[in-house]
Design a protein around this motif. Structure first.
Motif, PDB file in Angstrom:
ATOM      1  N   UNK A  35     -51.296   9.513  27.493  1.00  0.00           N
ATOM      2  CA  UNK A  35     -52.752   9.711  27.457  1.00  0.00           C
ATOM      3  C   UNK A  35     -53.140  11.160  27.718  1.00  0.00           C
ATOM      4  N   UNK A  36     -52.157  12.011  27.996  1.00  0.00           N
ATOM      5  CA  UNK A  36     -52.384  13.444  28.204  1.00  0.00           C
ATOM      6  C   UNK A  36     -51.139  14.178  27.759  1.00  0.00           C
ATOM      7  N   UNK A  37     -51.208  15.498  27.729  1.00  0.00           N
ATOM      8  CA  UNK A  37     -50.059  16.284  27.275  1.00  0.00           C
ATOM      9  C   UNK A  37     -49.751  17.376  28.285  1.00  0.00           C
ATOM     10  N   UNK A  42     -45.285  15.369  24.311  1.00  0.00           N
ATOM     11  CA  UNK A  42     -46.378  14.427  24.511  1.00  0.00           C
ATOM     12  C   UNK A  42     -47.525  14.696  23.533  1.00  0.00           C
ATOM     13  N   UNK A  43     -47.802  13.709  22.676  1.00  0.00           N
ATOM     14  CA  UNK A  43     -48.908  13.798  21.724  1.00  0.00           C
ATOM     15  C   UNK A  43     -49.778  12.550  21.890  1.00  0.00           C
ATOM     16  N   UNK A  79     -52.208   3.850  36.429  1.00  0.00           N
ATOM     17  CA  UNK A  79     -52.781   5.190  36.325  1.00  0.00           C
ATOM     18  C   UNK A  79     -51.767   6.299  36.446  1.00  0.00           C
ATOM     19  N   UNK A  80     -50.495   5.929  36.717  1.00  0.00           N
ATOM     20  CA  UNK A  80     -49.420   6.922  36.813  1.00  0.00           C
ATOM     21  C   UNK A  80     -48.330   6.560  35.801  1.00  0.00           C
ATOM     22  N   UNK A  81     -48.588   6.809  34.518  1.00  0.00           N
ATOM     23  CA  UNK A  81     -47.651   6.370  33.476  1.00  0.00           C
ATOM     24  C   UNK A  81     -46.298   7.065  33.530  1.00  0.00           C
ATOM     25  N   UNK A  82     -46.227   8.238  34.183  1.00  0.00           N
ATOM     26  CA  UNK A  82     -44.974   8.991  34.222  1.00  0.00           C
ATOM     27  C   UNK A  82     -44.094   8.635  35.413  1.00  0.00           C
ATOM     28  N   UNK A  83     -44.506   7.634  36.216  1.00  0.00           N
ATOM     29  CA  UNK A  83     -43.657   7.231  37.346  1.00  0.00           C
ATOM     30  C   UNK A  83     -42.304   6.710  36.885  1.00  0.00           C
ATOM     31  N   UNK A 278     -42.868  10.525  25.879  1.00  0.00           N
ATOM     32  CA  UNK A 278     -43.451  11.125  27.079  1.00  0.00           C
ATOM     33  C   UNK A 278     -42.653  12.311  27.581  1.00  0.00           C
ATOM     34  N   UNK A 279     -41.616  12.686  26.842  1.00  0.00           N
ATOM     35  CA  UNK A 279     -40.804  13.836  27.232  1.00  0.00           C
ATOM     36  C   UNK A 279     -39.722  13.502  28.233  1.00  0.00           C
TER      37      UNK A 279
END
Length: 294
Positions: A35-37, A42-43, A79-83, A278-279
């Motif tokens: 949802x962010x880059x 990340x796109x 809310x923390x998709x990169x966890x 997500x990288x």
């Protein structure tokens, strides 16, 4: 080759590679999305498939268990998709957890969440003063900490991590934004300890990801290292996990797979293509827990 087929035990006597038991921390990608880059991978306009991410992650989790390793889980927070990229949550040696202090606001709340888990599970927690992203930029090779800077963790965190653990820290500068964490450009292949007299390529790395000074350091310190091609680096081939014999890698890193076999390792192929949106890859989803709990 399927993951199941690749889990056949290697002949240690002929390969000279010894498997070491590992303990890892992982996080199910229940809230995964882009949802962010904050990195070139990340796109937000590109659709992501959370169910597919979960299936691929589950394969990695099951692979670790099948290889005899332990896996602990931290609860994913909405809310923390990169966890899911737990490697960034801290750096642990001998039961001490040096916490993470994220550069980007989107990930800042992860730091306290990981430190809370470390405390609850018996680790001595050192709260960071300097910006660092845990095992994403700190890699333990023998008694030495390789430390990355250039995009996320700051050089001051290299001093701080050295003070926390009382170990030599070797600073390396990343220059290609695609490889924004050290664990995207270096893979630690061998265990901390091994039999004397056995040739060991301690690390594999992508030379083009580093500045000239850092390339020189790596050549000097690790003359027998595997140097990986740009093509294999670009599919996150180096974002891998190794127990000293089995190396879990992306199935797209075919050149790296061949190089590992030539050195007596057993590549285990696990596809995390959805989480790469997500990288992150295999190592990003894997934080090593070093030290006795409780």
């Amino acid at each position: 080759m399927s993951t199941h087929e690749s889990l056949a035990p290697a002949d240690t006597a002929t390969s000279g590679r010894i498997q070491q038991h590992r303990k890892y921390l992982m996080c199910r990608p229940e809230h995964f999305t882009v949802s962010y880059s904050i990195n070139p991978w990340m796109e937000p306009t590109r659709p992501t498939d959370t169910a597919k991410a979960l299936r691929q992650w589950q394969t990695l989790y099951d692979t670790y268990l099948a290889l005899g390793h332990e896996v602990e889980l931290i609860d994913p927070l909405e809310g923390l998709p990169d966890m899911v990229y737990t490697a960034n949550g801290g750096f642990l040696i001998d039961g001490i957890a040096y916490g993470a202090k994220f550069r980007f606001a989107e990930r800042v709340p992860e730091g306290p969440a990981f430190m809370e888990w470390f405390r609850a599970n018996g680790y001595e927690v050192v709260e960071p003063a300097e910006v660092n992203e845990g095992e994403g930029d700190f890699l333990l090779v023998g008694d030495t900490i390789l430390a990355g800077t250039g995009f996320r963790s700051t050089g001051d965190s290299h001093r701080e991590v050295g003070e926390v653990f009382g170990r030599e820290v070797v600073s390396l500068t990343l220059t290609d934004p695609r490889f924004y964490h050290l664990d995207t450009a270096i893979a630690v292949l061998d265990p901390v300890e091994g039999p004397s007299g056995v040739e060991r390529a301690t690390i594999a790395y992508l030379p083009a990801a580093f500045d000239e000074r850092s390339q020189g350091i790596l050549r000097e310190r690790y003359p027998d290292a595997i140097q990986v091609s740009d093509a294999d680096g670009a599919v996150f081939g180096l974002n891998s996990a190794s127990d000293g014999r089995n190396v879990i890698i992306s199935p797209r890193a075919t050149g790296f797979e061949a190089q590992l076999r030539e050195r007596g390792y057993t590549p285990v192929l696990v596809d995390l293509s959805e989480l790469l949106l997500g990288g992150g890859g295999i190592k990003c989803c894997t934080l090593e827990l070093r030290g006795v709990q409780r």
